[in-house]
Every structure is written in C-alpha cells, then in structure tokens.
Scaffold this motif. Structure first.
Motif, PDB file in Angstrom:
ATOM      1  N   ALA A   1      -6.960  -2.174   5.885  1.00  0.00           N
ATOM      2  CA  ALA A   1      -6.810  -3.509   5.297  1.00  0.00           C
ATOM      3  C   ALA A   1      -6.311  -4.511   6.341  1.00  0.00           C
ATOM      4  O   ALA A   1      -6.769  -5.660   6.386  1.00  0.00           O
ATOM      5  CB  ALA A   1      -5.843  -3.445   4.114  1.00  0.00           C
TER       6      ALA A   1
ATOM      7  N   LYS B   1      -5.281   3.557   4.409  1.00  0.00           N
ATOM      8  CA  LYS B   1      -5.881   2.399   3.745  1.00  0.00           C
ATOM      9  C   LYS B   1      -5.199   1.105   4.170  1.00  0.00           C
ATOM     10  O   LYS B   1      -5.833   0.055   4.294  1.00  0.00           O
ATOM     11  CB  LYS B   1      -5.802   2.574   2.224  1.00  0.00           C
ATOM     12  CG  LYS B   1      -6.666   3.704   1.688  1.00  0.00           C
ATOM     13  CD  LYS B   1      -6.560   3.807   0.179  1.00  0.00           C
ATOM     14  CE  LYS B   1      -7.446   4.949  -0.350  1.00  0.00           C
ATOM     15  NZ  LYS B   1      -7.314   5.084  -1.828  1.00  0.00           N
ATOM     16  N   ALA B   2      -3.894   1.181   4.400  1.00  0.00           N
ATOM     17  CA  ALA B   2      -3.172  -0.012   4.847  1.00  0.00           C
ATOM     18  C   ALA B   2      -3.649  -0.457   6.220  1.00  0.00           C
ATOM     19  O   ALA B   2      -3.825  -1.652   6.476  1.00  0.00           O
ATOM     20  CB  ALA B   2      -1.671   0.286   4.879  1.00  0.00           C
TER      21      ALA B   2
ATOM     22  N   THR C   1       6.105   3.569   0.431  1.00  0.00           N
ATOM     23  CA  THR C   1       5.693   2.263   0.931  1.00  0.00           C
ATOM     24  C   THR C   1       5.243   2.388   2.379  1.00  0.00           C
ATOM     25  O   THR C   1       5.547   3.369   3.055  1.00  0.00           O
ATOM     26  CB  THR C   1       6.832   1.234   0.844  1.00  0.00           C
ATOM     27  OG1 THR C   1       7.918   1.697   1.660  1.00  0.00           O
ATOM     28  CG2 THR C   1       7.309   1.051  -0.590  1.00  0.00           C
TER      29      THR C   1
ATOM     30  N   HIS D   1       0.851  -1.194   0.000  1.00  0.00           N
ATOM     31  CA  HIS D   1       0.000   0.000   0.000  1.00  0.00           C
ATOM     32  C   HIS D   1       0.879   1.234   0.000  1.00  0.00           C
ATOM     33  O   HIS D   1       2.013   1.204   0.505  1.00  0.00           O
ATOM     34  CB  HIS D   1      -0.905   0.029   1.232  1.00  0.00           C
ATOM     35  CG  HIS D   1      -1.991  -1.002   1.225  1.00  0.00           C
ATOM     36  ND1 HIS D   1      -1.781  -2.308   1.584  1.00  0.00           N
ATOM     37  CD2 HIS D   1      -3.304  -0.907   0.890  1.00  0.00           C
ATOM     38  CE1 HIS D   1      -2.907  -2.998   1.480  1.00  0.00           C
ATOM     39  NE2 HIS D   1      -3.844  -2.174   1.065  1.00  0.00           N
ATOM     40  N   THR D   2       0.358   2.307  -0.537  1.00  0.00           N
ATOM     41  CA  THR D   2       1.074   3.583  -0.486  1.00  0.00           C
ATOM     42  C   THR D   2       0.451   4.532   0.518  1.00  0.00           C
ATOM     43  O   THR D   2       1.105   5.446   0.994  1.00  0.00           O
ATOM     44  CB  THR D   2       1.064   4.251  -1.874  1.00  0.00           C
ATOM     45  OG1 THR D   2      -0.304   4.391  -2.330  1.00  0.00           O
ATOM     46  CG2 THR D   2       1.842   3.398  -2.882  1.00  0.00           C
ATOM     47  N   ASP D   3      -0.830   4.324   0.859  1.00  0.00           N
ATOM     48  CA  ASP D   3      -1.528   5.166   1.825  1.00  0.00           C
ATOM     49  C   ASP D   3      -1.586   4.435   3.162  1.00  0.00           C
ATOM     50  O   ASP D   3      -2.106   3.305   3.248  1.00  0.00           O
ATOM     51  CB  ASP D   3      -2.934   5.482   1.324  1.00  0.00           C
ATOM     52  CG  ASP D   3      -3.674   6.419   2.252  1.00  0.00           C
ATOM     53  OD1 ASP D   3      -4.353   5.924   3.176  1.00  0.00           O
ATOM     54  OD2 ASP D   3      -3.562   7.645   2.084  1.00  0.00           O
TER      55      ASP D   3
END
Length: 866
Positions: free
Chosen positions: A799, A795-796, A843, A790-792
C-alpha cells in the motif's frame, strides 16, 4: 503447324513465363488491341491477366496510365465471352481507385447486373459497388434490394458482400436493405445466410438493443448455415462478456447448446467462445470435453484446433487442462509437428516438476522439424517453466543453449536470448551459467541487434559475478572481429567492468586505449569518453555516466528539444533533460497465456500515445517537455449514458487534465462540452479546450490547463468536476440533429485526486543501494514514524509503494519489510526513499526517511503518508 505445336507445348511446360519481366509501358501498347475488330478473346484474356498481375505486384500506375488502360478495357464490353467479361470486371475494380472518370461504365455494369446471364450479374454487382459513389448508389437501390433476395446464391451473396463493404462509407443506404438481408438469413445456401447475418449485424452495431433482439430471435431459430451459426455464437459471446448481469445467461445457454450440434466448425466456435470468456461459466467443463474429443480426432485440423485452444486455457483453468493430460501425451508423437509442439508446451505448463526432463527430451526429438513460429511457442513455454521451477534452471538453460546453436531467424534467436537474460536477472543461481551460454552464442552471432543487446547484458551483469574477468575475453573479441555497432557496444561493456571492478581497472584502461585508434568514429569517441571518466577516479562521475545511465525516450526528447528551440527567445532556464521520460519504466511482470501466434508488438509509452492529442492545447510547446502521463481514471460508472475518463499529464510546472468523453445515447448530440473544475487553492486555471461536438459512440476530448502551486505540499488535494454541455435531440438512424438550439445540461463527475505518486517518476535503483544513499547524505532529509491502518506488514508495504508510486520490486525482507526506492520529482530533482515496516501487537509501524535536493519535496513525501 509443327512450329505452333512446339510453342504451345513450351507454354504448357512453363505456364508462368509470360508473367515474368512485365513492363507497364509495353502493356499500355498491348491494351490498344482491345479496340480491334473482331476481338480475339484468348489474346485479350492474356493481356488482362498481365495487367491485373502487374497491379497486384505493387506496380504504381500514374493517373493517366491507369485511365488509358481503363478506357481501353471498357471496349471489351462488346464481347460476350464469359471468361473475358469476368476478367474485365476484375480489371475495372483494380483500376477504379487510380483512373479518372470510371463512372462512365456505370450504365454497362447496371445492364449486366439486371441482365439474364447469371455469370455476369454477380461480378457486375461487385464492380458496380466498387466504382460508384454515394449519389450514384441511390439509382441502383431498387436493383440491390432485388439482388439480395435473388434465387441465384452467387448473385445474392455478391450483393450482400458489396453491402457489407459499403456499410463503412454509406451506412444509411445499407440500413435500407436490412429487411431484405433479414429475409436472406433464412436462405438454404450457407454463404448467403452467413453474409446476410453479417450485413444485418453491421447495420445494428451501434444499437445494442437491436443487436440483443437479433441474437435472441435467431438463437431460437434453427439456422441451416454453419457459418452463420458461428457468427451468431461470436455475437452472443460478445454480448455475454459485456453484460455482467443474469440476463447474459441466455446467451451462454445458447452457446452451450451449440456444443451439441453436428457441425464440427460450430461446435469448435462454441467451445472457443466459452474458453475465451472473461468470466468463468458452467459450460467451460463441457467445452473442455469437446476440445478433448477433438484432440483424439483423425483430422489434423481438429487436433490442432483442440490442442491450441487448450493451450490458451492453461493460465485460466490449469486444473481443467491437466485432466486432459492423457490425450495430450498421445499427441506428442503426432505426425503433424505443430500439434505435437502445442501438446508438449501445454503439458509443460500444467505438468509437475518431475515430468519436465522427460518432456524436454521428447521436444528435442522434433525441434528441427518445426517452423520458427512453433519453436518460439516452445521457448515461451520454457520461459514460464524457468519462473515456475527455478531449481530446473540448469537443464532448461542447457536446452536453450542447444537451440541457440541450431539454425533460425532473428525473432527465434531473440526469444531464446530473452529467456536466458531473464534467468540472469531473476535467478541468482542461474546467472553465471546463463551468461556463459550467452558468451558462447555471441562468438558466432550473425545478428547485429542481438549481439549488441547481449553485450549490454554482459556489461551490466558480468561485473556482479564471482569471476568477472572470465567475460572480458568474449567481449574484447567483439572489438577485434565484429562490425562497428557491435564494437561500440563492446567498448561500453568493457568500460562497465572497469567502473565496477577495481581490480580489473588497469587492464581495462589498456583495452580502451587500444580502441582510441579505431576506424569508426563512434567506437573511437566512446573509448576516449570512457577512458577520460575512468582516469578521473571520480566515483560520482563514474556512477552517473557509466554505471547508472537513464536513457531518455528518443521520440519525446526530439519533441522537447524542438519545442525548446521554438521558444528559445522566451526561455530563461537551460534545457533540463532529466524531466524527459526515459525509455523504460519499472513494470510488474504478469503471467500470460501460452502464445500460439507470434506478434511483433510495438511498445509505445503513454506519453507517446497522447503526444498528438495534446497538440490541441494552445501554447503547449511553451510549458516545456512532458514529465509523465498517468493511467486514465474513470470518472463515471461504466453503465452510465456518458462515460468520462481523466488522464493527467504532468509537466514541470503545469498540469493538463484530459477528459476522454463518450456519448452512448444514439438519440442525442452533445455540443460545447466542457468540464467545470472546483479548483484546489493555489492552482491556477490557465485555459481550457472544449469539445465542440460529441457525437454518438465517437470519443471526444476536453482539456484543462493548470499551473501547479509554488509549494509542493499545496499540490495535494482533490478537484470537484461537473460536465457541462448543450443537448440536441437527433435521429437515431441518421445521427442528424433536429432543428433548434437545444438545451443546457450538466452531469456530475467523480472527484479528481492529485497525489504525490503522480508527480514522481520512478527510476531504476542500483545494486549498491547504500552507496547511493550515502552519496545523498548532504541532501535535505525528512523522517518520521507512522502507525499504519494495516495488520499485515506485507500488505502495508504494498500500500505504501502504491501511494508513493514505487514498484513492488522496491520491497525487500521477510518479517521486517524494507522499502528502497528512487525517483525524480517533476522539476528534475532526484528523490530517494527509505522505509522500514515492522508488525507488532496487531499494528504496523513504519519509519520513513526521504532525501532530496529540495527540502520541501522531501517533506512532501512524509506529508503524503501522513
């Protein structure tokens, strides 16, 4: 004559006096008069009225009593008085479900049904269709067809309504009358056309293609009946919602065309259908324009309909509703206070923050004039404002406190208390203000259940405030002044203050000691119980038995204990209450539209919903209490001929896969339906329960019982699945299969994944997270660092929570995200999870630490992420 005149005058002054203090024994005696010759119609009407009134008041007649009255009533067929005869039909209908041998009047009713007296025919049809069974209905098939197309609207409508009722018991017979019903759809009479369309649509409800043809055909024909058009709009809206392709545009175009008709009821039905569609349509703007016009109507019913529907649209399209602000503001002073209430609550939902105070002031002017139902609508609107504009908490809480002091029922007061409790839990700035209002309310609260709930909130939240001692007086007053349930709740609340506030502990011990001699044993036992725990000064005991208490679901706990006792001779381990699901699960709060109707919805957990169905699995009582039931997962696409969903039921050592099967083909009957699994290594398939018959449009269940592997890591994996069954062709109309054995067939299903989240049940974490984490310092620990795809970082974090089965509320922090979660493994062992996520150079890096009494479970959580 004078005496008679005075008696008649007295009866006119109190026309319902003869219906008071009725006795069924006396009525049975009076019913014997029906055998007299000649019959006095007026006296018989009076007796029949009493009988019907008594039955509708809920009086239970025995079979013999109902039979005696029924046969006495049948004597009145010799009288041709119209008023009396119609009451006879009504009485026969009421008694038919209780009396014996009611079929004896079939010939008399058939004679009236086919007679020349239209006043008898309609009522006779309704009575005849109520009392006859499916075999007798075959004899009147020809008469019913004639009645449906009869020139007299009353007769035709009675036949159609009777057919509609019969469609649930003898659908095959009603399908024979569809041709006549289709002819009646074009009737000049509004009710006949409406009832005929309902009959035709009901007969085709299981055949989507036929329903599509019906709606498409009638949408091109100008129906004269506004009621039939309303029904047609509903069918078109349902088809449009079910069809996501471009083909649904035909139905939407028809609904939009109905917005331009003259009939107000049809126009509103079309607007309502467009507003409530799941997908947005281009006609939504036209629907809002129509509703806006209704808001300015001179008819109160149209104004109410318009503003009520706009209120439902606020969460879907607030911008469209905000364009109607001028019309809604004009309704604030509407003489119909229900309309005014809905107008204000809609403006509150769509207006700006600076308009809140003005609108609240206008609401207060008429709150005393509206019913509790609409007061609850206002309260729900204020609840949404509290979350939308948290800075307005002071004025909103004060307004709610004023409403609490007014008269109102339990449901209304509970709705207000819910909002104040939500403010306490969700808005730190409003906590102390809202708690103060709740304290004032319980001084005069007359509802025991509500007082108990508020005391629970005070016990949980009061110790976390800046001055917790200020709430002790309000709570202890309940111990002195209230009933035993409230006193017991107050004792628990007081104990929480002693457990969480060291400086108050000496005073709390004194207060609890005063309760040791209470008259009620529940209050007394609680006081002694909490005093003993507090005196022990053992922080682990205090945390586990006063502060952090998980309450098992009482229904599932009772079932688990019963199963344990039944298999007591075979059990080698003690009963583990930790695996029983708790009463409350952590759930995400979702915004909901303005509720214009109050509903007392009973919240039932998934485990309770499936409890009865799981009893079909042999020996289920021997595998222990259920730990968790997961949400159903689709194993097929929605448009396929067989729709299969999988529900995973987790137990301490076992797994039950329940496959919910639906056959959407009306020309096929599936037999011996089972699911063949490609097992994950380590799992043992202990048994299965196939579905013997899967009929069209009726759900069936297939169960597979498996045993988990010994090692938790081996439980992760994917099952392959194939549906196996025997197909037999059948008649689409009757559903009866053709002769022959059929042929075997298979149908591939999506894979079934078993993950870590399904074996872990989330528990609520305490505010003092670090103390809980330190307490588990001696437990087995596993840690690792991961690079996430994920880049955000936000959001990671979401998840990771979804994968581990944690709620979003477990996430904290802004730039650096912290996840702190707690749960219980399926065998009852507690689990703690701590993670930190940082975004750097495009990352996301995560450090994850897990602690558990079992080292293999702690390691599993890291393996699941890896």
């Amino acid at each position: 004559m004078n005496k008679m005149y005075r008696r008649d005058k007295k009866e006119d002054e109190d026309p319902g006096s003869y219906l008071q203090n009725l006795d069924k024994t006396v009525l049975q005696q009076e019913a014997r008069y029906f055998s007299s010759t000649p019959v006095n119609p007026r006296k018989c009407v009076l007796i029949l009225t009493k009988i019907i009134y008594l039955i509708n008041q809920g009086e239970k007649l025995t079979t013999q009593e109902a039979t005696n009255i029924f046969f006495a009533t049948t004597k009145l067929f010799q009288c041709n008085n119209i008023e009396l005869r119609r009451l006879v039909y009504l009485c026969i209908k009421e008694l038919s479900s209780m009396a014996q041998d009611v079929i004896i009047v079939t010939s008399s009713l058939t004679k009236d049904m086919t007679g020349k007296e239209d006043m008898f025919r309609a009522a006779a049809i309704r009575a005849l269709c109520t009392i006859t069974d499916s075999t007798m209905l075959q004899a009147i098939d020809r008469y019913m067809k004639q009645a449906i197309v009869d020139k007299n609207p009353a007769v035709s409508s009675a036949a159609l309504v009777s057919a509609l009722h019969l469609s649930s018991t003898v659908p095959d017979l009603v399908r024979r009358w569809v041709n006549e019903a289709q002819e009646a759809i074009m009737s000049d009479n509004a009710m006949v056309s409406y009832h005929a369309l309902a009959v035709v649509a009901c007969a085709r409800q299981n055949d989507r293609l036929s329903t599509v043809k019906l709606v498409t055909k009638l949408s091109r024909v100008p129906l004269r009946s506004p009621y039939a058009l309303c029904l047609l709009v509903r069918y078109a809206a349902k088809l449009a919602d079910e069809d996501s392709s471009e083909a649904s545009e035909v139905y939407i175009d028809f609904i939009e065309s109905c917005l331009r008709l003259k009939s107000e009821i049809v126009v509103y039905e079309a607007a309502y259908a467009l507003v409530n569609m799941r997908k947005s349509t281009k006609g939504l703007t036209q629907a809002v324009s129509v509703l806006q016009i209704f808001c300015g109507s001179s008819k109160a019913t149209l104004r109410l309909a318009g503003v009520r529907t706009l209120a439902k649209l606020t969460t879907k399209q607030p911008n469209l509703v905000s364009n109607c602000a001028t019309d809604l503001e004009n309704l604030i002073s509407d003489p119909n206070r229900s309309v005014a209430t809905l107008a204000v609550t809609t403006l509150l939902a769509t207006g700006a923050e600076n308009s809140v105070d003005r609108l609240m002031k206008q609401i207060s002017g008429f709150m005393s004039e509206i019913s509790d139902e609409f007061k609850i609508v206002v309260v729900n609107a204020i609840r949404r404002l509290c979350s939308k504009y948290p800075r307005k908490h002071q004025s909103l809480a004060s307004f709610l406190a004023g409403m609490l002091r007014e008269e109102g029922g339990l449901e209304y007061k509970s709705a207000i208390a819910d909002v104040l409790i939500a403010l306490v839990e969700d808005n730190p700035e409003a906590k102390e203000t809202s708690l103060a209002h709740l304290c004032e309310f319980i001084e005069d609260c007359e509802h025991t259940s509500l007082a108990v709930r508020i005391l629970h909130v005070l016990g949980c939240q009061g110790p976390k405030t800046s001055q917790p001692s200020r709430y002790i007086r309000y709570i202890y007053n309940r111990v002195i002044l209230e009933s035993s349930p409230v006193r017991a709740a107050a004792v628990t609340a007081v104990a929480r203050f002693g457990a969480m506030c060291e400086e108050l502990l000496p005073n709390i011990r004194v207060l609890l000691s005063r309760c040791h001699l209470d008259d009620d044993d529940e209050v007394r036992d609680r006081a002694i119980y909490y005093s003993t725990i507090l005196d022990s000064e053992d922080r682990s005991l205090i945390n586990d038995y006063i502060i952090n208490i998980s309450i098992p679901n009482p229904v599932l706990l009772e079932q688990a204990l019963r199963d344990y006792l039944l298999t007591a001779d075979e059990n080698t381990e003690p009963f583990n209450i930790a695996v029983v699901p708790v009463t409350q699960h952590v759930q995400e709060i979702q915004d909901s539209p303005i509720e214009t109707e109050t509903h007392n919805a009973v919240i039932i957990s998934l485990e309770e919903q499936y409890a009865e169905q799981l009893k079909a699995v042999p020996g289920i009582e021997k595998i222990g209490p259920i730990f968790k039931t997961c949400e159903a997962v689709d194993l097929t696409e929605p448009e396929t001929e067989y729709r299969i969903r999988c529900v995973k039921h987790i137990f301490a050592r076992h797994l039950i896969l329940q496959f919910e099967c639906l056959n959407t083909l009306n020309d096929q009957l599936l037999e011996k339906v089972r699911v063949c699994l490609t097992s994950i290594p380590g799992y043992k398939i202990l048994g299965e329960v196939p579905c013997e018959q899967l009929m069209y449009d009726k759900q069936g269940n297939v169960f597979c019982l498996l045993e988990f592997p010994e090692s938790p890591i081996d439980t992760l994996g994917t099952f392959g699945a194939v549906l196996e069954f025997t197909v037999r062709d059948c008649d689409p109309t009757t559903g009866l299969p053709d002769t022959g054995e059929g042929y075997a067939d298979t149908y591939p299903l999506e894979d079934i994944e078993i993950s870590c989240a399904e074996q872990l049940r989330t528990t609520a974490t305490t505010d003092d997270w670090e103390a809980l984490w330190d307490k588990a310092s001696t437990a087995a620990e596993a840690s690792d660092t991961f690079g996430l795809a994920h880049t955000d970082v936000g959001k990671a974090a979401i998840a990771v929570c979804e994968y581990l089965g944690l709620p979003k509320s477990a996430i904290g922090g802004d730039t650096v995200k912290d996840i702190r979660g707690a749960g219980i493994w399926r065998d009852g062992n507690p689990v703690l999870i701590k993670a930190r996520l940082v975004a750097a150079q495009g990352t996301v890096t995560m450090q994850l630490v897990s602690r558990s009494a079992r080292e293999d479970v702690a390691t599993l959580l890291l393996t699941a992420i890896g």
